[in-house]
Design an enzyme around this catalytic site. Structure first.
Site, PDB file in Angstrom:
ATOM      1  N   HIS A  27      -7.694 -14.770  10.161  1.00 16.24           N
ATOM      2  CA  HIS A  27      -7.850 -15.920   9.269  1.00 16.24           C
ATOM      3  C   HIS A  27      -7.750 -17.243  10.021  1.00 16.24           C
ATOM      4  O   HIS A  27      -6.999 -17.388  10.983  1.00 16.24           O
ATOM      5  CB  HIS A  27      -6.811 -15.874   8.154  1.00 16.24           C
ATOM      6  CG  HIS A  27      -5.379 -15.886   8.630  1.00 16.24           C
ATOM      7  ND1 HIS A  27      -4.695 -17.028   8.917  1.00 16.24           N
ATOM      8  CD2 HIS A  27      -4.519 -14.865   8.875  1.00 16.24           C
ATOM      9  CE1 HIS A  27      -3.466 -16.737   9.307  1.00 16.24           C
ATOM     10  NE2 HIS A  27      -3.334 -15.419   9.297  1.00 16.24           N
ATOM     11  N   ASP A  28      -8.567 -18.184   9.600  1.00 16.64           N
ATOM     12  CA  ASP A  28      -8.557 -19.570  10.095  1.00 16.64           C
ATOM     13  C   ASP A  28      -9.020 -19.705  11.543  1.00 16.64           C
ATOM     14  O   ASP A  28      -8.827 -20.751  12.166  1.00 16.64           O
ATOM     15  CB  ASP A  28      -7.166 -20.204   9.940  1.00 16.64           C
ATOM     16  CG  ASP A  28      -6.686 -20.188   8.506  1.00 16.64           C
ATOM     17  OD1 ASP A  28      -7.248 -20.935   7.689  1.00 16.64           O
ATOM     18  OD2 ASP A  28      -5.767 -19.403   8.200  1.00 16.64           O
TER      19      ASP A  28
ATOM     20  N   GLY B  32      -4.670 -15.022  13.927  1.00 18.49           N
ATOM     21  CA  GLY B  32      -5.034 -16.169  13.106  1.00 18.49           C
ATOM     22  C   GLY B  32      -5.030 -17.477  13.883  1.00 18.49           C
ATOM     23  O   GLY B  32      -4.320 -17.635  14.867  1.00 18.49           O
TER      24      GLY B  32
END
Length: 287
Positions: free
Chosen positions: A135-136, A153
């Site tokens: 994520h991100d 992440g």
């Protein structure tokens, strides 16, 4: 960053080809010439631009935008929730740039509210089998992740980076453009632009000389980068002094300034240092 994505009207273009076993939720946007193969699922929030291909058993979940010509191979998953225990279903996104290829069983998770709410992959990237993008993460253009690469992440990766098979990148690490990461390398700290890293725990082994030559950097520029590398990572004295010396001697060079700006930027992980006792980059063109 990903190419600017065009605006499409909601709905399915008449020229799209969708296998009868695929499930496309009401509200999804499917552009001209898209091909959605057997047993794929596409969410209501998804936008597939012109010419996207989902081969088979591909899962597109949540707010996902695939740029023109993206190809996703069998069992790839894009947009599933982040592996973050703080995530409570907030609306976050994934964007994939044009012509990127996502191979079998690769996973790309959507952003989190603890980050910037967006996982982004640029144009013309190659994400090989079973690679994971957490994520991100933000990947720029022409990035290649070989088989089984794992990105934690919030990882940031610059243009034309190659990450070798089985490498693991710690969350919040930054990797500058045109870096090569050796296979099975664990990267726990930021890697300067144009660097080459390898090892059980990554250490700089020099510059990505082969990459520099392939992309047309003149010999004079490469020689300057070699001198800067040695001044930063081989010269005596504390690092701050070496950084100031490089600024004074080479700071007018925009490519050198790119390295200096990267080094001075805010960092969660610190800077990957050179390994002692290895062959210098001007003696062996690793990468």
């Amino acid at each position: 960053m990903a190419d600017q994505l065009t605006t499409l009207s909601r709905g399915i273009d008449a020229s799209a080809v969708i296998h009868p076993t695929a499930i496309v939720a009401d509200g999804a946007t499917i552009g001209a010439g898209c091909r959605i193969g057997p047993y794929c699922t596409v969410s209501a929030e998804a936008v597939l631009e012109e010419g996207v291909t989902l081969v088979s058993h591909v899962v597109i979940d949540g707010d996902v935008r695939l740029g023109a010509g993206v190809q996703a191979m069998s069992f790839a998953t894009i947009g599933l929730p982040p592996q973050d225990l703080k995530y409570k279903g907030e609306p976050t996104r994934v964007e994939i740039g044009a012509r990127t290829i996502i191979r079998e069983h690769a996973t790309i998770h959507r952003g989190s509210v603890g980050g910037h709410g967006l996982t982004q992959v640029g144009a013309d990237c190659l994400i090989m089998c079973t690679a994971h993008i957490g994520h991100d993460c933000v990947l720029d253009h022409h990035v290649i992740l070989a088989n089984n690469v794992m990105l934690g992440g919030h990882v940031q990766i610059g243009d034309t980076v190659f990450v070798g098979g089985g490498a693991a990148i710690h969350q919040f690490v930054r990797i500058g453009r045109q870096v090569v990461v050796g296979g099975m390398t664990g990267v726990e700290a930021d890697v300067i632009p144009f660097g080459a890293v390898m090892g059980d725990r990554a250490r700089l082994t020099g510059l990505n000389l082969i990459g520099l030559k392939r992309r047309g950097f003149p010999r004079s520029q490469i020689n300057t980068l070699r001198a800067v590398y040695r001044a930063l990572f081989r010269a005596p004295g504390v690092f701050g002094e070496r950084l100031a010396n490089v600024e004074a001697q080479y700071g007018a060079d925009p490519v050198v300034q790119e390295i200096l700006t990267f080094v001075r930027a805010d960092s969660h992980r610190g800077l990957c240092k050179a390994r002692r006792g290895v062959i210098e980059d001007d003696e062996a063109e690793a990468g």
